[in-house]
Design an enzyme around this catalytic site. Sequence first.
Site, PDB file in Angstrom:
ATOM      1  N   LYS A 121       0.803  -1.366   0.072  1.00 15.06           N
ATOM      2  CA  LYS A 121       0.027   0.061   0.057  1.00 15.06           C
ATOM      3  C   LYS A 121       0.829   1.355   0.011  1.00 15.06           C
ATOM      4  O   LYS A 121       0.660   2.226  -0.714  1.00 15.06           O
ATOM      5  CB  LYS A 121      -0.959   0.324   1.206  1.00 15.06           C
ATOM      6  N   THR A 122       1.686   1.373   1.016  1.00 12.10           N
ATOM      7  CA  THR A 122       2.771   2.581   1.083  1.00 12.10           C
ATOM      8  C   THR A 122       3.445   2.799  -0.213  1.00 12.10           C
ATOM      9  O   THR A 122       3.553   3.954  -0.798  1.00 12.10           O
ATOM     10  CB  THR A 122       3.615   2.335   2.243  1.00 12.10           C
ATOM     11  N   GLU A 165      -3.670   6.125   1.339  1.00  9.49           N
ATOM     12  CA  GLU A 165      -3.298   4.565   1.774  1.00  9.49           C
ATOM     13  C   GLU A 165      -4.405   4.172   2.676  1.00  9.49           C
ATOM     14  O   GLU A 165      -4.901   4.788   3.646  1.00  9.49           O
ATOM     15  CB  GLU A 165      -2.196   4.456   2.488  1.00  9.49           C
TER      16      GLU A 165
END
Length: 463
Positions: A121-122, A165
Site C-alpha cells: 500500500k505505502t 493509503e
Amino acid sequence: MSPTLPPAMDRPHFIGIGGAGMSGIAKILAQRGASVAGSDARDSETAQALRALGATVHIGHAAEHLAPDATCVVVSSAIRDDNPELAAARERGVPVVHRSDALAALMVGLRPIAVAGTHGKTTTTSMLAVSLSALGLDPSYAIGGDLDAPGSNAHHGTGEIFVAEADESDRSFQKYDPEVAIVLNVELDHHANYASMDEIHESFETFVGKIVPGGTLVVGEHSGARELAARVAGREGLTVVKVGEDADADLRIARITPQGMASEVTVCLGGREHTFTVSVPGRHYAHNAVAALAAGIALDVPAEDLAKALGTYTGVKRRLQLKGTAGGVQVIDSYAHHPTEMTADLEALREAAGDRRILVVFQPHLFSRTQELGREMGEALGLADASVVLDIYPAREDPIPGVTSALIIDAATAHGADVTGEHDKDAVPALVAGMAGPGDLVLTMGAGDVTDLGPRILARLES
C-alpha cells in the site's frame, strides 16, 4: 481547489500525533488552516516537522495537554481506553473521532484513490503521489511512510485528486468513498482483528462496495485479489481492471527487466507498449507501479504521460531504502514484517545482489502475527545467507504465553538456515559488523524500531 475544514476539526487534538497515519492527517489539517495540537510518547523528526507547520506537540500523555478549546480528539485503534487525554475528552464531552473518519472527511469534494491490500500500500500510494505531482496535478495525499524527509507522508494539494493509503487492519478502510480503489492482494494478517480469510474477504468486499457509482476497482494478480474481483463481478456501476502478467489482464505486463537496484517495465495498453523505469528492484514493486498506472488512467490521466512520470519515483523510507555503505558493506532497510513481504524483498535483493552475501537483522512485529506466521517467517529467512533474529516488537499488544522469537528461529533452523537469536538490540551492531565483509549486503527488516540499527551498524563498520 481549497476544500473547507471538516466540521468540528478546526482545533483538533491528536493522541499519538507522531504516528505515520496520524501525522499525515494532522499535517493536511494544519495546511488547511486548522489549529492543530497533539501528543506523542516521544519526540521525533516527525513531531518537529509538525511544529514547523505551527502545530503544538506535547511529549508524553497527560490530561492537561488537551486544550480547553479543543473541538475534537483524533485517535487511532492503537490508543487504549485508559489514555489520560482520551479520558479527559470523554469527561468534558469533546467529540472523539477515529483517524479513518478524519481522513474520510478530508476527501470530501475531491476525487479519491484509495490504495488497499495486505502488502504494497505505502509504495503504491507513494508512486501515485510522486508521479501525479510530477505531472503538475498537485494531488493531496496521505501515505503510511515518508517519501524523502520527515513529514513528507502527506500534502494538501490544489488539485482535485486525493491519494490515500487505505488500512484494512482494523476495517477502517470501509469509511472511505473512493472513485478509484486499488486492491493489490488479500491475505490473512492482523490476527487480533480477523479470525479467518472469510472475514477478510467480507471486509474487502465492504470496502469495494463503498466505491462511488461509475467508479473503478483495480486488482493485482494475487489470488486473493482475483478472488475478490470474482466476488464483485457484475456489480452495477463498477468497472474492474485487472493488472499483472497474466494473459487475461486488462493492463498486462509484457516484460520486467532487472537493472541492478531498478527495473524496466513494459506494459501493453490499447495495442501499444509503454516502457518505464521503476527505481526499486523486484517484481512486486513493478506490479505496484502498474497498479498505480491503471488507477491514474481511470481518472483520465494520459497513460503515456503517467508512465514517464512513474520513472520519477525514487522510493519511500523503509521500502528497500539504502541507508549507506561502510567498509564495502551496503546497509538497506525494509519494513517487511509479513512472510510474503519478507520473501518478496529478499528475492528482489537476491536478484539485484548477484553473488553478494545477504545478511538480515529481523525483528518480528506483534505476538499475534508471530504466533500465526512464525513458521513462515523462518522459512522466508532461509533466502538470506545468515540472519540475526531479535525479540518480538510488541507495538500495541500484550505478550502471549509461549510466543517468542524462538518460533521463528526453530523454523528457520529446521530449513537449514543460518540463524542467530539476539535478545540485546544494543549488541547487534558489533555482532553484524563481525559477520559482514566487503561486498556483503545487510538488511534490517521489520515494522518496529529495528530501523534504528542501520546507522549504528554503519558506524560500527566504519570504526
